[in-house]
Design a protein around this motif. Sequence first.
Motif, PDB file in Angstrom:
ATOM      1  N   PHE A  37      81.772 119.661 -49.572  1.00 51.00           N
ATOM      2  CA  PHE A  37      80.853 119.291 -48.502  1.00 51.00           C
ATOM      3  C   PHE A  37      80.774 117.779 -48.473  1.00 51.00           C
ATOM      4  O   PHE A  37      81.079 117.102 -49.458  1.00 51.00           O
ATOM      5  N   ARG A  38      80.314 117.244 -47.367  1.00 54.50           N
ATOM      6  CA  ARG A  38      80.047 115.806 -47.300  1.00 54.50           C
ATOM      7  C   ARG A  38      78.790 115.512 -48.097  1.00 54.50           C
ATOM      8  O   ARG A  38      77.832 116.290 -48.067  1.00 54.50           O
ATOM      9  N   ILE A  39      78.780 114.417 -48.797  1.00 56.10           N
ATOM     10  CA  ILE A  39      77.635 114.052 -49.620  1.00 56.10           C
ATOM     11  C   ILE A  39      76.382 113.864 -48.771  1.00 56.10           C
ATOM     12  O   ILE A  39      75.251 114.053 -49.227  1.00 56.10           O
ATOM     13  N   SER A  40      76.573 113.541 -47.497  1.00 56.25           N
ATOM     14  CA  SER A  40      75.448 113.346 -46.578  1.00 56.25           C
ATOM     15  C   SER A  40      74.916 114.660 -46.011  1.00 56.25           C
ATOM     16  O   SER A  40      73.859 114.678 -45.380  1.00 56.25           O
ATOM     17  N   ASP A  41      75.629 115.774 -46.252  1.00 55.42           N
ATOM     18  CA  ASP A  41      75.168 117.073 -45.753  1.00 55.42           C
ATOM     19  C   ASP A  41      73.851 117.454 -46.415  1.00 55.42           C
ATOM     20  O   ASP A  41      73.605 117.137 -47.583  1.00 55.42           O
ATOM     21  N   SER A  42      73.035 118.181 -45.685  1.00 58.68           N
ATOM     22  CA  SER A  42      71.770 118.672 -46.228  1.00 58.68           C
ATOM     23  C   SER A  42      71.966 120.093 -46.763  1.00 58.68           C
ATOM     24  O   SER A  42      73.002 120.731 -46.528  1.00 58.68           O
ATOM     25  N   LEU A  43      70.945 120.584 -47.449  1.00 61.69           N
ATOM     26  CA  LEU A  43      70.989 121.967 -47.922  1.00 61.69           C
ATOM     27  C   LEU A  43      71.083 122.953 -46.767  1.00 61.69           C
ATOM     28  O   LEU A  43      71.600 124.053 -46.943  1.00 61.69           O
ATOM     29  N   LEU A  44      70.626 122.561 -45.592  1.00 61.55           N
ATOM     30  CA  LEU A  44      70.738 123.433 -44.432  1.00 61.55           C
ATOM     31  C   LEU A  44      72.205 123.750 -44.127  1.00 61.55           C
ATOM     32  O   LEU A  44      72.548 124.883 -43.791  1.00 61.55           O
ATOM     33  N   VAL A  45      73.086 122.771 -44.292  1.00 69.56           N
ATOM     34  CA  VAL A  45      74.520 122.995 -44.064  1.00 69.56           C
ATOM     35  C   VAL A  45      75.056 123.991 -45.099  1.00 69.56           C
ATOM     36  O   VAL A  45      75.835 124.891 -44.764  1.00 69.56           O
ATOM     37  N   VAL A  46      74.631 123.858 -46.343  1.00 72.50           N
ATOM     38  CA  VAL A  46      75.047 124.800 -47.395  1.00 72.50           C
ATOM     39  C   VAL A  46      74.526 126.199 -47.068  1.00 72.50           C
ATOM     40  O   VAL A  46      75.255 127.190 -47.173  1.00 72.50           O
ATOM     41  N   ARG A  47      73.269 126.268 -46.657  1.00 70.38           N
ATOM     42  CA  ARG A  47      72.671 127.563 -46.288  1.00 70.38           C
ATOM     43  C   ARG A  47      73.467 128.202 -45.139  1.00 70.38           C
ATOM     44  O   ARG A  47      73.796 129.392 -45.168  1.00 70.38           O
ATOM     45  N   ARG A  48      73.815 127.403 -44.137  1.00 72.95           N
ATOM     46  CA  ARG A  48      74.592 127.937 -43.004  1.00 72.95           C
ATOM     47  C   ARG A  48      75.974 128.392 -43.447  1.00 72.95           C
ATOM     48  O   ARG A  48      76.494 129.396 -42.965  1.00 72.95           O
ATOM     49  N   TYR A  49      76.599 127.650 -44.365  1.00 74.30           N
ATOM     50  CA  TYR A  49      77.900 128.064 -44.901  1.00 74.30           C
ATOM     51  C   TYR A  49      77.784 129.448 -45.554  1.00 74.30           C
ATOM     52  O   TYR A  49      78.611 130.323 -45.320  1.00 74.30           O
ATOM     53  N   LEU A  50      76.755 129.641 -46.362  1.00 76.30           N
ATOM     54  CA  LEU A  50      76.569 130.928 -47.036  1.00 76.30           C
ATOM     55  C   LEU A  50      76.350 132.056 -46.032  1.00 76.30           C
ATOM     56  O   LEU A  50      76.839 133.175 -46.229  1.00 76.30           O
ATOM     57  N   VAL A  64      69.144 127.609 -55.929  1.00 78.31           N
ATOM     58  CA  VAL A  64      68.463 127.216 -57.155  1.00 78.31           C
ATOM     59  C   VAL A  64      69.337 126.265 -57.961  1.00 78.31           C
ATOM     60  O   VAL A  64      70.536 126.504 -58.135  1.00 78.31           O
ATOM     61  N   VAL A  65      68.730 125.184 -58.470  1.00 76.90           N
ATOM     62  CA  VAL A  65      69.392 124.312 -59.447  1.00 76.90           C
ATOM     63  C   VAL A  65      69.172 124.979 -60.803  1.00 76.90           C
ATOM     64  O   VAL A  65      68.030 125.289 -61.160  1.00 76.90           O
ATOM     65  N   PRO A  66      70.245 125.226 -61.585  1.00 79.41           N
ATOM     66  CA  PRO A  66      70.078 125.987 -62.824  1.00 79.41           C
ATOM     67  C   PRO A  66      69.365 125.247 -63.964  1.00 79.41           C
ATOM     68  O   PRO A  66      68.674 125.873 -64.753  1.00 79.41           O
ATOM     69  N   PHE A  67      69.542 123.933 -64.062  1.00 75.46           N
ATOM     70  CA  PHE A  67      68.931 123.216 -65.187  1.00 75.46           C
ATOM     71  C   PHE A  67      68.563 121.800 -64.801  1.00 75.46           C
ATOM     72  O   PHE A  67      69.446 121.066 -64.374  1.00 75.46           O
ATOM     73  N   PRO A  68      67.323 121.413 -64.949  1.00 70.46           N
ATOM     74  CA  PRO A  68      66.204 122.340 -65.195  1.00 70.46           C
ATOM     75  C   PRO A  68      66.005 123.213 -63.967  1.00 70.46           C
ATOM     76  O   PRO A  68      66.142 122.749 -62.833  1.00 70.46           O
ATOM     77  N   ARG A  69      65.690 124.477 -64.219  1.00 71.23           N
ATOM     78  CA  ARG A  69      65.600 125.464 -63.138  1.00 71.23           C
ATOM     79  C   ARG A  69      64.603 125.011 -62.075  1.00 71.23           C
ATOM     80  O   ARG A  69      63.460 124.703 -62.363  1.00 71.23           O
ATOM     81  N   GLN A  70      65.096 124.970 -60.822  1.00 70.05           N
ATOM     82  CA  GLN A  70      64.254 124.552 -59.707  1.00 70.05           C
ATOM     83  C   GLN A  70      64.747 125.222 -58.434  1.00 70.05           C
ATOM     84  O   GLN A  70      65.922 125.087 -58.079  1.00 70.05           O
ATOM     85  N   MET A  71      63.859 125.930 -57.768  1.00 72.72           N
ATOM     86  CA  MET A  71      64.204 126.518 -56.478  1.00 72.72           C
ATOM     87  C   MET A  71      64.117 125.417 -55.423  1.00 72.72           C
ATOM     88  O   MET A  71      63.133 124.685 -55.355  1.00 72.72           O
ATOM     89  N   LEU A  72      65.181 125.281 -54.635  1.00 73.81           N
ATOM     90  CA  LEU A  72      65.237 124.243 -53.604  1.00 73.81           C
ATOM     91  C   LEU A  72      64.694 124.822 -52.307  1.00 73.81           C
ATOM     92  O   LEU A  72      65.297 125.718 -51.725  1.00 73.81           O
ATOM     93  N   THR A  73      63.557 124.309 -51.877  1.00 73.81           N
ATOM     94  CA  THR A  73      62.869 124.876 -50.715  1.00 73.81           C
ATOM     95  C   THR A  73      62.944 123.995 -49.479  1.00 73.81           C
ATOM     96  O   THR A  73      62.630 124.446 -48.390  1.00 73.81           O
ATOM     97  N   ASP A  74      63.354 122.743 -49.642  1.00 74.81           N
ATOM     98  CA  ASP A  74      63.427 121.820 -48.505  1.00 74.81           C
ATOM     99  C   ASP A  74      64.880 121.678 -48.056  1.00 74.81           C
ATOM    100  O   ASP A  74      65.673 120.994 -48.702  1.00 74.81           O
ATOM    101  N   ASP A  75      65.226 122.339 -46.973  1.00 69.32           N
ATOM    102  CA  ASP A  75      66.612 122.326 -46.489  1.00 69.32           C
ATOM    103  C   ASP A  75      67.053 120.964 -45.969  1.00 69.32           C
ATOM    104  O   ASP A  75      68.215 120.758 -45.665  1.00 69.32           O
ATOM    105  N   ARG A  76      66.115 120.008 -45.865  1.00 71.95           N
ATOM    106  CA  ARG A  76      66.459 118.668 -45.381  1.00 71.95           C
ATOM    107  C   ARG A  76      67.014 117.779 -46.491  1.00 71.95           C
ATOM    108  O   ARG A  76      67.575 116.719 -46.222  1.00 71.95           O
ATOM    109  N   VAL A  77      66.894 118.207 -47.746  1.00 74.85           N
ATOM    110  CA  VAL A  77      67.369 117.410 -48.887  1.00 74.85           C
ATOM    111  C   VAL A  77      68.887 117.274 -48.810  1.00 74.85           C
ATOM    112  O   VAL A  77      69.598 118.249 -48.582  1.00 74.85           O
TER     113      VAL A  77
END
Length: 107
Positions: A37-50, A64-77
């Motif tokens: 993915f492009r480094i500038s892509d947001s999590l929304l692009v990853v979500r759409r890919y899935l 989810v980031v596995p370590f330290p475990r964190q659910m990513l809830t902001d698709d704009r990141v």
Amino acid sequence: DKEEVAKEEVATEPEEGEGVVMLRLRLPAGDEVSRRFRISDSLLVVRRYLMVAHGFSDESFHIVVPFPRQMLTDDRVSLETLLLDAAGGRGGGGAGEQRILLFIEHG
């Protein structure tokens, strides 16, 4: 149409190089998928890919980031922000291809 926008956004995988990151995505069944993915892509692009490539529905999964475990809830990141966080603010890993491991879990 939301689905058409998603398909267009994820249709082309970027080539290796500057400004590109490799995501390793561990799917709920344990399979692992890698895609650039492009480094500038947001999590929304990853979500759409899935959704487009692996048939997930919008509400059926969490990233989810596995370590330290964190659910990513902001698709704009951006993926760049995830790289910086993973490196403790030191940047995205220096020479070579930059990588991020994310777990995809059922919602």
